[in-house]
Design an enzyme around this catalytic site. Sequence first.
Site, PDB file in Angstrom:
ATOM      1  N   SER A  97      42.230  41.816  44.576  1.00  0.00           N
ATOM      2  CA  SER A  97      42.797  41.946  45.910  1.00  0.00           C
ATOM      3  C   SER A  97      43.097  43.422  46.191  1.00  0.00           C
ATOM      4  O   SER A  97      42.208  44.255  46.092  1.00  0.00           O
ATOM      5  CB  SER A  97      44.046  41.061  46.019  1.00  0.00           C
ATOM      6  OG  SER A  97      44.401  40.828  47.355  1.00  0.00           O
ATOM      7  N   HIS A 231      41.974  32.350  46.669  1.00  0.00           N
ATOM      8  CA  HIS A 231      42.187  33.767  46.402  1.00  0.00           C
ATOM      9  C   HIS A 231      42.459  34.049  44.930  1.00  0.00           C
ATOM     10  O   HIS A 231      42.014  35.072  44.395  1.00  0.00           O
ATOM     11  CB  HIS A 231      43.363  34.263  47.256  1.00  0.00           C
ATOM     12  CG  HIS A 231      43.507  35.751  47.281  1.00  0.00           C
ATOM     13  ND1 HIS A 231      42.521  36.591  47.762  1.00  0.00           N
ATOM     14  CD2 HIS A 231      44.521  36.559  46.878  1.00  0.00           C
ATOM     15  CE1 HIS A 231      42.913  37.847  47.664  1.00  0.00           C
ATOM     16  NE2 HIS A 231      44.130  37.857  47.129  1.00  0.00           N
TER      17      HIS A 231
END
Length: 255
Positions: A97, A231
């Site tokens: 991320s 994610h």
Amino acid sequence: MNTSTATDNSLWIRRFQPRPDSTVRLVCLPHAGGSASFYLPVARAMPDFADVLCVQYPGRQDRRSEPLIDNIPELADHVFTALLPWADRPLAFFGHSMGASVAFEVARRFEREKGIVAAALFASGRRAPSAHRRESVHLLDDRGLIDEVKSLSGTDTQLLGDDEVLRMVLPAIRADYRAAETYAPEPGEPLHCPLLAMVGSDDPKVTVPEAAAWAGHTEGPFALRVFSQGHFYLVRDQAEVIQAMSDRLRTSLAA
């Protein structure tokens, strides 16, 4: 190099599983709100040829009293400087991320400032720098920010229900989101290292095409791996992720 001295002199680098005979150092950079300890399982599971260095950003855990940094370039400058004593052997970078953006910028600095090409860059759960989105999560109130983090399952939801813990972690989470969402890379030459982009098929923060756009940021070999889940796919699929990184590093080191 005296590795214990390098560790003592830097609050930025944590070395949970020292491997002094390794042939490559894998530098792991955390996501927004994350800490070095997130990568403890990776440090334990990587093959012995990789010495895992985990980055600890200021404003969390034992560094929680330090001023926060809310922009990617400054984070990258600090990480680059902290890693210089560790560059006695090839460096590879893994970032998840926001950490992928930091990893990219640190790799750029090593190429530009030292002529050191990374053994590999692993960009996980993050769209390519060229795949811009307008986002403003960092401007939400505390409840909105908490809901965002919970939706990604990136932080223990029990901790998010503890008011005392929230007061400690929310400023760091907000600063990290500001860094990630305002990041605008400066123009420059592409990297020359192998680059493996990894993404969850149901990730709300990055689409597969946005991850594939990392191909335009290196002149080295590029590959894309798509995992199921969202994610934080890498928590469930840790073994596959480590295998993919190990294979890429072995190929790079043998070249």
